[in-house]
Design a protein around this motif. Structure first.
Motif, PDB file in Angstrom:
ATOM      1  N   HIS A   3       0.857  -1.185   0.000  1.00 40.36           N
ATOM      2  CA  HIS A   3       0.000   0.000   0.000  1.00 40.36           C
ATOM      3  C   HIS A   3       0.896   1.239   0.000  1.00 40.36           C
ATOM      4  N   ASP A  63      -1.663  -0.807  -3.953  1.00 43.79           N
ATOM      5  CA  ASP A  63      -3.065  -0.392  -3.933  1.00 43.79           C
ATOM      6  C   ASP A  63      -3.198   1.094  -3.616  1.00 43.79           C
ATOM      7  N   ASP A  64      -4.094   1.762  -4.314  1.00 41.78           N
ATOM      8  CA  ASP A  64      -4.595   3.104  -3.992  1.00 41.78           C
ATOM      9  C   ASP A  64      -3.863   4.269  -4.636  1.00 41.78           C
ATOM     10  N   VAL A  89      -7.468   5.116  -7.721  1.00 40.74           N
ATOM     11  CA  VAL A  89      -8.868   5.467  -7.472  1.00 40.74           C
ATOM     12  C   VAL A  89      -9.118   6.766  -8.248  1.00 40.74           C
ATOM     13  N   ASN A  97      -6.787   9.219   0.934  1.00 40.47           N
ATOM     14  CA  ASN A  97      -7.529   7.993   1.214  1.00 40.47           C
ATOM     15  C   ASN A  97      -8.776   8.305   2.033  1.00 40.47           C
ATOM     16  N   HIS A 129      -8.725   0.830  -9.549  1.00 42.78           N
ATOM     17  CA  HIS A 129      -9.243   0.466  -8.228  1.00 42.78           C
ATOM     18  C   HIS A 129     -10.630   1.080  -8.049  1.00 42.78           C
ATOM     19  N   HIS A 133     -13.329   3.787  -4.776  1.00 48.31           N
ATOM     20  CA  HIS A 133     -12.916   2.828  -3.743  1.00 48.31           C
ATOM     21  C   HIS A 133     -14.138   2.336  -2.955  1.00 48.31           C
ATOM     22  N   PRO A 169     -11.573  -3.275  -4.533  1.00 45.68           N
ATOM     23  CA  PRO A 169     -11.388  -2.548  -3.270  1.00 45.68           C
ATOM     24  C   PRO A 169     -11.767  -3.416  -2.071  1.00 45.68           C
TER      25      PRO A 169
END
Length: 235
Positions: A3, A63-64, A89, A97, A129, A133, A169
């Motif tokens: 992450h 991720d993200d 995202v 986030n 993603h 999310h 997600p």
């Protein structure tokens, strides 16, 4: 599965363990290179998963779309000649986030549009993603299809590259969602199911090895290189 690559938040912060120190990330990647492995994005890993190619390779995913990955991981990947996939995202480019706020997770900046383009220009892969999310199984079929399809087309327009990799997600997925991802034109999709990927895996339900802040180098190598049938039940 990574992450964030940066300094961890204060002790007691939710999900603090998902931030890997930059020095640890460099050590992990360097050891894989030293052992003869090459890190690959999902698009580059696909021929190996399909049995078309053979070699000592492993997939790298983030991720993200965190900015600290751009700042701290991208230079390491470039030095070692590795590629990787980052799942963005779409509606949070240049944001944070926000989906973690209700859990008490402090905001962490995400890559801007220009940084995402820089990521792609450096040879790294842009993956989806979703737009927001979202928990895909919790929303209607129509909204889920929109999140899956539009995130692909919008990312392709924004980054100017093909987007063929998807990540669910929270790891929440169903057979119906796998079909949606396939029908949207993606070539693969990753989950949060723990384990090494095998050729027999559904390309729209690929497991991954979780790398956390507390994953010391010996544990990292054990998790990445141990080929056991019960690997997916290991932490």
């Amino acid at each position: 599965m990574y992450h964030q690559i940066g300094l961890p938040a204060a002790k007691g912060t939710p999900y603090r363990g998902l931030t890997v120190h930059p020095a640890d990330f460099r050590r992990q990647m360097s050891w894989m290179r030293r052992l003869g492995y090459r890190g690959l994005a999902m698009r580059d890993l696909q021929p190996y998963l399909d049995g078309e190619r053979q070699g000592k390779v492993f997939g790298i995913t983030f991720d993200d779309g965190y900015r600290n990955v751009y700042e701290n991981a991208l230079p390491v990947l470039g030095e070692l000649g590795f590629t990787s996939t980052n799942y963005f995202v779409v509606r949070q480019l240049g944001g944070s986030n926000a989906w973690d706020a209700e859990k008490g997770v402090p905001p962490s900046p995400l890559m801007s549009l220009e940084e995402m383009r820089g990521w792609a220009a450096a040879g790294q892969e842009v993956g989806s993603h979703t737009l927001d999310h979202v928990h895909l199984p919790r929303i209607s079929t129509e909204l889920a299809e929109l999140q899956i399809r539009q995130s692909k087309t919008q990312l392709e327009d924004l980054a100017g590259v093909e987007v063929s990799a998807f990540c669910y997600p929270y790891g929440h997925e169903t057979p119906a969602l796998r079909d949606m991802v396939r029908n949207a034109g993606y070539l693969n999709a990753t989950t949060t199911q723990r384990g090494l990927a095998r050729r027999s895996d559904d390309r729209y339900g690929i497991p991954r090895v979780t790398v956390a802040r507390s994953t010391h180098i010996l544990r990292f190598l054990q998790k990445c290189l141990t080929r056991l049938e019960d690997r997916r039940r290991q932490d």
